[in-house]
Design a protein around this motif. Sequence first.
Motif, PDB file in Angstrom:
ATOM      1  N   UNK A 149       0.837  -1.213   0.000  1.00 44.97           N
ATOM      2  CA  UNK A 149       0.000   0.000   0.000  1.00 44.97           C
ATOM      3  C   UNK A 149       0.870   1.261   0.000  1.00 44.97           C
ATOM      4  N   UNK A 150       2.174   1.082   0.136  1.00 45.25           N
ATOM      5  CA  UNK A 150       3.078   2.236   0.137  1.00 45.25           C
ATOM      6  C   UNK A 150       3.582   2.598   1.522  1.00 45.25           C
ATOM      7  N   UNK A 151       3.255   1.789   2.511  1.00 46.60           N
ATOM      8  CA  UNK A 151       3.688   2.054   3.893  1.00 46.60           C
ATOM      9  C   UNK A 151       2.704   2.977   4.603  1.00 46.60           C
ATOM     10  N   UNK A 152       2.810   3.012   5.928  1.00 49.13           N
ATOM     11  CA  UNK A 152       1.879   3.799   6.740  1.00 49.13           C
ATOM     12  C   UNK A 152       2.270   5.273   6.708  1.00 49.13           C
ATOM     13  N   UNK A 153       1.329   6.139   6.326  1.00 51.34           N
ATOM     14  CA  UNK A 153       1.605   7.585   6.342  1.00 51.34           C
ATOM     15  C   UNK A 153       1.578   8.117   7.770  1.00 51.34           C
ATOM     16  N   UNK A 154       0.578   7.680   8.519  1.00 48.99           N
ATOM     17  CA  UNK A 154       0.482   8.081   9.938  1.00 48.99           C
ATOM     18  C   UNK A 154       0.107   6.841  10.733  1.00 48.99           C
ATOM     19  N   UNK A 155       0.778   6.612  11.832  1.00 52.00           N
ATOM     20  CA  UNK A 155       0.379   5.550  12.764  1.00 52.00           C
ATOM     21  C   UNK A 155      -0.059   6.182  14.079  1.00 52.00           C
ATOM     22  N   UNK A 192       4.383  -5.384  14.858  1.00 50.56           N
ATOM     23  CA  UNK A 192       5.554  -5.340  15.724  1.00 50.56           C
ATOM     24  C   UNK A 192       6.071  -3.931  15.934  1.00 50.56           C
ATOM     25  N   UNK A 193       7.052  -3.804  16.811  1.00 48.43           N
ATOM     26  CA  UNK A 193       7.718  -2.503  17.006  1.00 48.43           C
ATOM     27  C   UNK A 193       8.351  -2.066  15.683  1.00 48.43           C
ATOM     28  N   UNK A 194       8.933  -3.043  14.971  1.00 43.47           N
ATOM     29  CA  UNK A 194       9.573  -2.747  13.691  1.00 43.47           C
ATOM     30  C   UNK A 194       8.574  -2.326  12.616  1.00 43.47           C
ATOM     31  N   UNK A 195       7.356  -2.876  12.690  1.00 40.66           N
ATOM     32  CA  UNK A 195       6.295  -2.479  11.740  1.00 40.66           C
ATOM     33  C   UNK A 195       5.926  -1.018  11.994  1.00 40.66           C
ATOM     34  N   UNK A 196       5.711  -0.695  13.260  1.00 42.81           N
ATOM     35  CA  UNK A 196       5.324   0.661  13.653  1.00 42.81           C
ATOM     36  C   UNK A 196       6.438   1.646  13.268  1.00 42.81           C
ATOM     37  N   UNK A 197       7.677   1.215  13.495  1.00 45.73           N
ATOM     38  CA  UNK A 197       8.829   2.102  13.259  1.00 45.73           C
ATOM     39  C   UNK A 197       8.922   2.570  11.814  1.00 45.73           C
ATOM     40  N   UNK A 198       8.371   1.775  10.899  1.00 47.16           N
ATOM     41  CA  UNK A 198       8.466   2.128   9.470  1.00 47.16           C
ATOM     42  C   UNK A 198       7.470   3.212   9.067  1.00 47.16           C
ATOM     43  N   UNK A 199       6.513   3.540   9.934  1.00 47.96           N
ATOM     44  CA  UNK A 199       5.518   4.572   9.584  1.00 47.96           C
ATOM     45  C   UNK A 199       6.216   5.919   9.391  1.00 47.96           C
ATOM     46  N   UNK A 200       5.702   6.728   8.445  1.00 43.46           N
ATOM     47  CA  UNK A 200       6.344   8.016   8.162  1.00 43.46           C
ATOM     48  C   UNK A 200       6.148   8.989   9.329  1.00 43.46           C
ATOM     49  N   UNK A 251      11.177  -6.893  20.850  1.00 42.84           N
ATOM     50  CA  UNK A 251      12.413  -6.275  20.339  1.00 42.84           C
ATOM     51  C   UNK A 251      12.093  -5.208  19.288  1.00 42.84           C
ATOM     52  N   UNK A 252      13.098  -4.358  19.035  1.00 39.34           N
ATOM     53  CA  UNK A 252      12.918  -3.227  18.117  1.00 39.34           C
ATOM     54  C   UNK A 252      12.618  -3.685  16.693  1.00 39.34           C
ATOM     55  N   UNK A 253      13.090  -4.878  16.333  1.00 36.82           N
ATOM     56  CA  UNK A 253      12.873  -5.325  14.960  1.00 36.82           C
ATOM     57  C   UNK A 253      11.697  -6.296  14.833  1.00 36.82           C
ATOM     58  N   UNK A 254      10.880  -6.422  15.895  1.00 39.35           N
ATOM     59  CA  UNK A 254       9.753  -7.357  15.845  1.00 39.35           C
ATOM     60  C   UNK A 254       8.740  -6.914  14.793  1.00 39.35           C
ATOM     61  N   UNK A 255       8.137  -7.913  14.131  1.00 35.56           N
ATOM     62  CA  UNK A 255       7.133  -7.637  13.083  1.00 35.56           C
ATOM     63  C   UNK A 255       5.779  -8.179  13.536  1.00 35.56           C
ATOM     64  N   UNK A 256       4.794  -8.093  12.649  1.00 37.00           N
ATOM     65  CA  UNK A 256       3.447  -8.585  12.973  1.00 37.00           C
ATOM     66  C   UNK A 256       3.522 -10.060  13.369  1.00 37.00           C
ATOM     67  N   UNK A 257       2.932 -10.388  14.512  1.00 34.23           N
ATOM     68  CA  UNK A 257       3.077 -11.753  15.030  1.00 34.23           C
ATOM     69  C   UNK A 257       2.065 -12.028  16.139  1.00 34.23           C
ATOM     70  N   UNK A 258       1.985 -13.298  16.512  1.00 33.57           N
ATOM     71  CA  UNK A 258       1.141 -13.716  17.630  1.00 33.57           C
ATOM     72  C   UNK A 258       1.927 -13.521  18.925  1.00 33.57           C
ATOM     73  N   UNK A 259       1.323 -12.866  19.916  1.00 37.72           N
ATOM     74  CA  UNK A 259       2.028 -12.605  21.174  1.00 37.72           C
ATOM     75  C   UNK A 259       1.183 -13.064  22.365  1.00 37.72           C
TER      76      UNK A 259
END
Length: 254
Positions: free
Chosen positions: A134-140, A194-202, A158-166
């Motif tokens: 979709x082009x990445x998150x513009x705002x989270x 994940x934290x890493x998913x959120x971190x990629x938001x603009x 962790x900082x690099x965690x992605x979408x996952x079951x927790x």
Amino acid sequence: MKRNGISIQIYEDKEQASVAVAQRMGELIKAKQALGKKAVLGLATGATPIGVYEELIRLHREEGLSFQNVITFNLDEYYPMQPASDQSYVAFMQQQLFAHIDIPAENINIPDGTLGQEVVDTYCEAYEQKIANAGGLDIQLLGIGRTGHVGFNEPGSTADSLTRLVTLNEVTRQDAASAFDGLENVPTQAITMGVGTIAKAKNIILMAWGEKKAEIVKKALEGEITTEVPATFLQKLEGVEFILDKEAAGRIDG
Ligand code: GLP
């Protein structure tokens, strides 16, 4: 004001703060419309963003803001969870926002709490890929839990965690107990970005209201960066804003 790279805006009350956040989102949506592009929004549940959603609905009803070009990705969902259940984040988002605006149903993405364990990992990878496509998150948008979680990234994430079951923290389950009519009914797991998913938001906008959040807001802004308080990872990123009311900002060092 800035603290450890994070810009902080403090409002008289949560109503004014929520209006300001919603208006920023409205501006983004209109700017993207003017370019013939989609706006990609990362959305949160909980009590905190409700005022933002109210203002977005008002902008739609009274000022003609259209959500036809909006794609949304929610942060998280309990697992297991049926969408029709009152406690699902699907139900929450319908009630608080989606039923009242003109967003195309196919543009709404919320982690699926109905999947079998064996397909969850593949599903989570596809969720990540869909955000990227979709082009990445513009705002989270983010709230913050008492454990310092963002989404359902509990201490240990962790900082690099992605979408996952927790697995949910006990404090988090206790906070959800009243909504579920007792702790024993609160799911023990969730699917979360994940934290890493959120971190990629603009842009990342973390909101917090009230005295109850003052201590964790202070830790998130001023504490050492540690997996024990996942929100401290936001200190390492560009484009992070904390939008606070006076009470939630009450313990930040002057
Ligand atoms: C839940 C959600 C989080 C949210 C947090 C705080 O755990 N999964 O995304 O930020 O609660 O909730 P509230 O906004 O109700 O304080």
